[in-house]
Enzyme design. Structure first.
Site, mmCIF file in Angstrom:
data_model
loop_
_atom_site.group_PDB
_atom_site.id
_atom_site.type_symbol
_atom_site.label_atom_id
_atom_site.label_comp_id
_atom_site.label_asym_id
_atom_site.label_seq_id
_atom_site.Cartn_x
_atom_site.Cartn_y
_atom_site.Cartn_z
ATOM 1 N N ASN A 92 58.971 36.694 49.676
ATOM 2 C CA ASN A 92 57.675 36.116 50.029
ATOM 3 C C ASN A 92 56.634 36.747 49.113
ATOM 4 O O ASN A 92 56.248 37.892 49.302
ATOM 5 C CB ASN A 92 57.375 36.431 51.510
ATOM 6 C CG ASN A 92 55.989 35.961 51.916
ATOM 7 O OD1 ASN A 92 55.331 35.213 51.193
ATOM 8 N ND2 ASN A 92 55.546 36.400 53.089
ATOM 9 N N LYS B 134 53.573 35.933 48.748
ATOM 10 C CA LYS B 134 52.188 35.900 49.266
ATOM 11 C C LYS B 134 51.251 35.423 48.152
ATOM 12 O O LYS B 134 51.634 34.563 47.375
ATOM 13 C CB LYS B 134 51.813 37.273 49.839
ATOM 14 C CG LYS B 134 52.894 37.787 50.800
ATOM 15 C CD LYS B 134 52.500 38.978 51.601
ATOM 16 C CE LYS B 134 53.663 39.357 52.522
ATOM 17 N NZ LYS B 134 53.339 40.466 53.413
ATOM 18 N N HIS C 249 53.974 32.965 59.662
ATOM 19 C CA HIS C 249 53.923 34.354 59.201
ATOM 20 C C HIS C 249 52.770 35.076 59.919
ATOM 21 O O HIS C 249 51.736 34.479 60.183
ATOM 22 C CB HIS C 249 53.726 34.393 57.685
ATOM 23 C CG HIS C 249 53.878 35.761 57.121
ATOM 24 N ND1 HIS C 249 52.862 36.683 57.161
ATOM 25 C CD2 HIS C 249 54.940 36.373 56.550
ATOM 26 C CE1 HIS C 249 53.302 37.810 56.621
ATOM 27 N NE2 HIS C 249 54.545 37.651 56.241
ATOM 28 N N GLU D 69 50.578 37.028 58.913
ATOM 29 C CA GLU D 69 49.280 36.948 58.220
ATOM 30 C C GLU D 69 48.607 35.613 58.496
ATOM 31 O O GLU D 69 47.382 35.537 58.605
ATOM 32 C CB GLU D 69 49.478 37.183 56.708
ATOM 33 C CG GLU D 69 49.748 38.659 56.421
ATOM 34 C CD GLU D 69 50.613 38.930 55.211
ATOM 35 O OE1 GLU D 69 50.785 38.036 54.353
ATOM 36 O OE2 GLU D 69 51.150 40.062 55.122
ATOM 37 N N GLU E 86 59.751 39.776 62.259
ATOM 38 C CA GLU E 86 58.867 40.611 61.456
ATOM 39 C C GLU E 86 57.903 41.363 62.363
ATOM 40 O O GLU E 86 56.827 40.838 62.687
ATOM 41 C CB GLU E 86 58.078 39.745 60.473
ATOM 42 C CG GLU E 86 58.949 39.019 59.477
ATOM 43 C CD GLU E 86 58.216 38.812 58.163
ATOM 44 O OE1 GLU E 86 58.747 39.241 57.133
ATOM 45 O OE2 GLU E 86 57.116 38.254 58.173
ATOM 46 N N GLY F 108 53.978 45.379 55.209
ATOM 47 C CA GLY F 108 53.056 45.922 54.213
ATOM 48 C C GLY F 108 52.604 47.342 54.507
ATOM 49 O O GLY F 108 51.666 47.835 53.888
ATOM 50 N N SER G 19 58.457 45.702 55.182
ATOM 51 C CA SER G 19 58.667 46.863 54.304
ATOM 52 C C SER G 19 60.130 47.072 53.911
ATOM 53 O O SER G 19 60.564 48.211 53.746
ATOM 54 C CB SER G 19 58.100 48.144 54.946
ATOM 55 O OG SER G 19 56.710 48.017 55.138
#
Ligand code: PGA
Length: 255
Positions: free
Chosen positions: A9, A11, A95, A97, A167, A173, A213
């Site tokens: 991914n 991003k 996701h 985010e 996730e 991150g 991560s």
């Protein structure tokens, strides 16, 4: 047996040119890997170029999001048919985010998953708890709700065409990977929930991948857990050599 599934991914990283160079290099590195499903998710602007670079290789391409309507006055949005025509075979949906920064909810996830499946795109549907939810002991409740409200409308026969990404938001991150035990515990719970909702066979066939991560050094411990079927990789996937290493360590016979 479920084929391991490893997705990059990117991003909001990589221009058209950078995407092209990456996919060409990755294709060279993974050309002999037949036992892992390998996917890259570039930004929309690079998707077509990445798909062209991946043509006739063992790399698939994913959108990072999709709108649930077929077309219309939705400035900034992209439909499933548009992704498909640009060369995508997969799409990331829900996701964290998108959920925390852009107002995505379980209800929009449900509609997006339906539109992806209708366009024969494989949804990579993301679920996971925040740190506060974990600390309050709500992890399983959150996962249950996200599965019920986000994925509950999927016809059981379609579940094997869907990838679930676990996730934990606190691991994305942050450099703080879930331990293999934490991941397995959550994945086993997700599979139990899928079994109750969709039945034994669809749940057994559905890939549940871990994200948050993931690095080459942490891959093997995670993917050897019985219910962890691969990885969704953000930061470490930006480097093609690191991503290749994660793919290599996800192979069933890797050491
Ligand atoms: P990360 O991102 O690997 O940088 O934590 C994972 C993801 O957001 O899918």
């Amino acid at each position: 047996m479920r084929t391991p599934f490893v997705a990059a991914n990117w991003k909001m990283f990589k221009t058209v040119h950078e995407s092209f160079v990456y996919v060409k290099e990755l294709a060279r590195l993974v050309k002999d890997v037949v036992d892992v499903e390998i996917v890259v998710a570039p930004p929309f602007t690079s998707l077509h170029t990445a798909a062209e670079a991946a043509r006739n290789t063992n790399i698939g391409v994913a959108g990072q999001d999709v709108h649930f309507e077929k077309e219309g006055a939705f400035t900034g949005e992209v439909s499933a048919a548009m992704l498909k025509e640009a060369g995508a075979e997969y799409v990331i949906i829900g996701h964290s985010e998108r959920r925390t920064l852009f107002g995505e909810t379980d209800a929009t996830v449900a509609r997006k998953v339906a539109s992806a499946l209708a366009a024969t795109l494989t949804p990579i549907a993301c679920i996971g708890e925040t740190l506060a939810e974990r600390e309050r002991g709500e992890t399983f409740d959150v996962l249950n709700r996200q599965i019920r409200d986000g994925l509950g409308g999927v016809p059981p026969a379609e579940l094997p065409n869907l990838v679930v990404a676990y996730e934990p938001v606190w691991a994305i991150g942050t450099g703080r990977t879930a331990t293999a035990e934490q991941a397995q515990e959550a994945h086993a719970h997700i599979r139990r929930q899928l079994r109750e909702t969709f039945g034994e066979e669809p749940a057994a066939a559905c890939r549940i991948i871990y994200g948050g991560s993931v690095k080459p050094a942490t891959t093997r411990d995670l993917v050897t857990q019985p219910d962890v079927d691969g990885a969704l990789v953000g930061g470490a996937s930006l480097d093609v050599l690191a991503f290749h290493e994660i793919v290599a360590r996800s192979r069933p016979e890797a050491v």
